[in-house]
Design a protein around this motif. Sequence first.
Motif, PDB file in Angstrom:
ATOM      1  N   LYS A 128     -17.399  -9.663   7.127  1.00 19.00           N
ATOM      2  CA  LYS A 128     -17.922  -9.946   5.786  1.00 19.00           C
ATOM      3  C   LYS A 128     -18.915 -11.093   5.822  1.00 19.00           C
ATOM      4  O   LYS A 128     -18.763 -12.042   6.563  1.00 19.00           O
ATOM      5  CB  LYS A 128     -16.761 -10.313   4.848  1.00 19.00           C
ATOM      6  CG  LYS A 128     -15.804  -9.164   4.626  1.00 19.00           C
ATOM      7  CD  LYS A 128     -16.391  -8.055   3.791  1.00 19.00           C
ATOM      8  CE  LYS A 128     -16.415  -8.402   2.325  1.00 19.00           C
ATOM      9  NZ  LYS A 128     -16.952  -7.301   1.498  1.00 19.00           N
TER      10      LYS A 128
ATOM     11  N   TYR B 158      -8.173  -9.540   3.718  1.00 18.48           N
ATOM     12  CA  TYR B 158      -9.118 -10.386   4.433  1.00 18.48           C
ATOM     13  C   TYR B 158      -8.408 -11.060   5.604  1.00 18.48           C
ATOM     14  O   TYR B 158      -7.232 -11.415   5.511  1.00 18.48           O
ATOM     15  CB  TYR B 158      -9.672 -11.482   3.517  1.00 18.48           C
ATOM     16  CG  TYR B 158     -10.556 -10.986   2.400  1.00 18.48           C
ATOM     17  CD1 TYR B 158     -10.015 -10.621   1.163  1.00 18.48           C
ATOM     18  CD2 TYR B 158     -11.936 -10.908   2.568  1.00 18.48           C
ATOM     19  CE1 TYR B 158     -10.831 -10.190   0.131  1.00 18.48           C
ATOM     20  CE2 TYR B 158     -12.760 -10.479   1.527  1.00 18.48           C
ATOM     21  CZ  TYR B 158     -12.198 -10.122   0.323  1.00 18.48           C
ATOM     22  OH  TYR B 158     -13.008  -9.689  -0.696  1.00 18.48           O
TER      23      TYR B 158
ATOM     24  N   ILE C  95       0.838  -1.200   0.000  1.00 21.72           N
ATOM     25  CA  ILE C  95       0.000   0.000   0.000  1.00 21.72           C
ATOM     26  C   ILE C  95       0.867   1.241   0.000  1.00 21.72           C
ATOM     27  O   ILE C  95       1.863   1.318   0.725  1.00 21.72           O
ATOM     28  CB  ILE C  95      -0.954   0.006   1.243  1.00 21.72           C
ATOM     29  CG1 ILE C  95      -1.872   1.208   1.202  1.00 21.72           C
ATOM     30  CG2 ILE C  95      -0.169  -0.022   2.536  1.00 21.72           C
ATOM     31  CD1 ILE C  95      -2.953   1.119   0.167  1.00 21.72           C
TER      32      ILE C  95
ATOM     33  N   TYR D 244     -12.710  -7.865   6.888  1.00 23.50           N
ATOM     34  CA  TYR D 244     -12.025  -7.200   5.780  1.00 23.50           C
ATOM     35  C   TYR D 244     -11.646  -5.805   6.232  1.00 23.50           C
ATOM     36  O   TYR D 244     -12.440  -5.093   6.845  1.00 23.50           O
ATOM     37  CB  TYR D 244     -12.931  -7.116   4.542  1.00 23.50           C
ATOM     38  CG  TYR D 244     -12.249  -6.492   3.350  1.00 23.50           C
ATOM     39  CD1 TYR D 244     -12.407  -5.145   3.051  1.00 23.50           C
ATOM     40  CD2 TYR D 244     -11.412  -7.261   2.535  1.00 23.50           C
ATOM     41  CE1 TYR D 244     -11.757  -4.575   1.971  1.00 23.50           C
ATOM     42  CE2 TYR D 244     -10.766  -6.696   1.456  1.00 23.50           C
ATOM     43  CZ  TYR D 244     -10.943  -5.355   1.174  1.00 23.50           C
ATOM     44  OH  TYR D 244     -10.293  -4.796   0.105  1.00 23.50           O
ATOM     45  N   SER D 245     -10.418  -5.428   5.915  1.00 25.31           N
ATOM     46  CA  SER D 245      -9.964  -4.095   6.263  1.00 25.31           C
ATOM     47  C   SER D 245      -9.573  -3.343   5.003  1.00 25.31           C
ATOM     48  O   SER D 245      -8.846  -3.874   4.164  1.00 25.31           O
ATOM     49  CB  SER D 245      -8.762  -4.169   7.212  1.00 25.31           C
ATOM     50  OG  SER D 245      -8.224  -2.866   7.403  1.00 25.31           O
ATOM     51  N   ASN D 246     -10.062  -2.085   4.885  1.00 26.18           N
ATOM     52  CA  ASN D 246      -9.598  -1.216   3.807  1.00 26.18           C
ATOM     53  C   ASN D 246      -8.740  -0.095   4.379  1.00 26.18           C
ATOM     54  O   ASN D 246      -8.635   0.968   3.791  1.00 26.18           O
ATOM     55  CB  ASN D 246     -10.781  -0.642   3.030  1.00 26.18           C
ATOM     56  CG  ASN D 246     -11.657   0.249   3.903  1.00 26.18           C
ATOM     57  OD1 ASN D 246     -11.377   0.414   5.096  1.00 26.18           O
ATOM     58  ND2 ASN D 246     -12.698   0.806   3.336  1.00 26.18           N
TER      59      ASN D 246
ATOM     60  N   SER E 239      -7.489  -4.685  -3.968  1.00 25.83           N
ATOM     61  CA  SER E 239      -8.296  -3.468  -3.820  1.00 25.83           C
ATOM     62  C   SER E 239      -7.872  -2.650  -2.614  1.00 25.83           C
ATOM     63  O   SER E 239      -8.698  -2.032  -1.964  1.00 25.83           O
ATOM     64  CB  SER E 239      -9.779  -3.862  -3.690  1.00 25.83           C
ATOM     65  OG  SER E 239     -10.182  -4.634  -4.782  1.00 25.83           O
ATOM     66  N   ASP E 240      -6.572  -2.670  -2.289  1.00 28.47           N
ATOM     67  CA  ASP E 240      -6.060  -1.902  -1.150  1.00 28.47           C
ATOM     68  C   ASP E 240      -6.687  -2.333   0.160  1.00 28.47           C
ATOM     69  O   ASP E 240      -7.004  -1.505   1.020  1.00 28.47           O
ATOM     70  CB  ASP E 240      -6.302  -0.399  -1.347  1.00 28.47           C
ATOM     71  CG  ASP E 240      -5.479   0.145  -2.502  1.00 28.47           C
ATOM     72  OD1 ASP E 240      -5.832   1.188  -3.049  1.00 28.47           O
ATOM     73  OD2 ASP E 240      -4.491  -0.533  -2.870  1.00 28.47           O
ATOM     74  N   GLY E 241      -6.912  -3.613   0.293  1.00 28.93           N
ATOM     75  CA  GLY E 241      -7.434  -4.119   1.547  1.00 28.93           C
ATOM     76  C   GLY E 241      -6.982  -5.551   1.744  1.00 28.93           C
ATOM     77  O   GLY E 241      -6.265  -6.118   0.906  1.00 28.93           O
TER      78      GLY E 241
END
Lengths: 351, 204
Positions: free
Chosen positions: A351, A333, A272, A342-344, A329-331
């Motif tokens: 989830k 599981y 990231i 799930y972390s963004n 997707s920049d996250g």
Amino acid sequence: MKKYFLLIMATTLILLLSCNSDGPGIFYKISVEPPLSSSSLSNKAVYKVVSNGTDTYVLAGAVVYKENGSDWDKITAPTDGTQAVSLAAVESQIYSVYANGESSTMYKLDGSNWSSNNTIKKLDSSNDLLLIGSGGNLLFICEEISIGNYDVWSYNGTDQLNKLNSSSLNIPITSATYNSKNYFIISSNTTTTGGNNKPEIYIYDGSSLPWEANHGDFSTDQAIGGIVYNSADGLLYLSTKSGNIYSSSTGENWTNVSLGDKELGAMDIFHISGTNFLLIGSDGGFYEMDLSKTPKLIVTPTSSTIGETEYISVDLNKEFVHSILADSSDGFYIGTNNGLWYSNLKELDLK
Amino acid sequence: MNTKHIFIVLTMMLIAFTTYGEEVKEQFLEPYSRGSQTFSINAGFIIPLFSLFTGGHPVTDKVYVPFKEQLSLGGTGSLEWATFLNNRWTLGVGLTGSFAFTQQENTHSLIPITANLTYNYFFNSFEIPILFGAGLAVNRVAELVYFGTVVKVGTGLFWNMNAEWGLGIRTQYWIVPEIYFGELSDHTAYGNFLDIGLSAKFHF
């Protein structure tokens, strides 16, 4: 005068005694608490999270699920009476092992159905099979050919299924990876009495030489949680069940960082904002290691800073983490004993 | 009729003539005086309003963070005792318990113990208390516990059925500080709640 003095002392004492011995803040926890999940994974143990680059799949309990928007669809077992025991992904394909106690078979997912091919059919279904890891576009399979004897296979997702080494190992293999030069095969056991049952690292260069334990200066008096290879820095990362993270470029000289008394396990590399992080699952939440820092910076499950975002995982601190998957997707599981998170980076959601 | 009898009758007539037409002035009797006491039992709802993160919320950076769906409407009950300092002001103590539920169905509880200073306004058989309270509070959710302080302001309307019992409604606004230093200093917040309920008050 004495009255005012006593009042001031009492007020000061009250303020000093105001405390919360186990942070974080109560109103903070209430403000960030996610809603109860109504998904099919609620309260299920999520043992594995994988992706084929497009969709996400999990092994929850003994069933494989595919993410479908806000919920999860069950993938039907290939044969009645079998249960999923293993799940993995390689070369944009999803693979599983289904077993019924007498046999175990490896399958590939085609759409919503499981199928086999002539390559993976070479594996003897009368033996127990486990998908133990991946690396360098290879999937690794452990086959128990007889009681206490194990073969390790590599599969490239198409037509190459190769047994690593003609000889077998006499200890269960729990994880494996590949750094484009050598295969790193990990055996682990909770006993530390030495002999054939102690945790071990096997470094194999693909030659015909027999297996040889080669852990370098890694201390094998601790059970190994997992191993992962980071191609960005060329380092292997190894977690232990006594709270240590080891890193090495060759598998011979290891440096370690201690995370205390946590039991560490599954790991993944998360990229990231130009920085790589090592995500480390434990028996109570997960850790993040900033791989750009020297020495490498560890942040705890109770507080985390990635870039300029700060969040605190509270409920997750109580959960055993089985699997971590960084997605595109920049996250990422986190599969736990009690559902999937799930972390963004800004929020942590069930989830 | 002898002289004596005539004198008595004339005196009585004199008294009657001099007092005829004068109005009897009523005096307002204060219902309570120093040393009078009250005991109240209260029950109702607690409405979680918002929390103020004075340093900005650690994730959203906002100062005002409404509880909204994060905390449900809850219940509250309390016992209060007070003694009159004079015919208007009372000083007393109150023990309250409240609960509400979070999104994950964890129970959030507040247990304030406060010293209360109240001004009581009386008219006819009604009374309106205006309360200011401050004290300690146990603030808890799931396994987290915070021992802190609390400030309350409130009012109500009571109808005194008789000299002993009064029934009424009352409302109180609570401010519950949660102050941290060091690493968790950005978790410092002030919870704001509204308590509305019924009350039964015994005067003795």
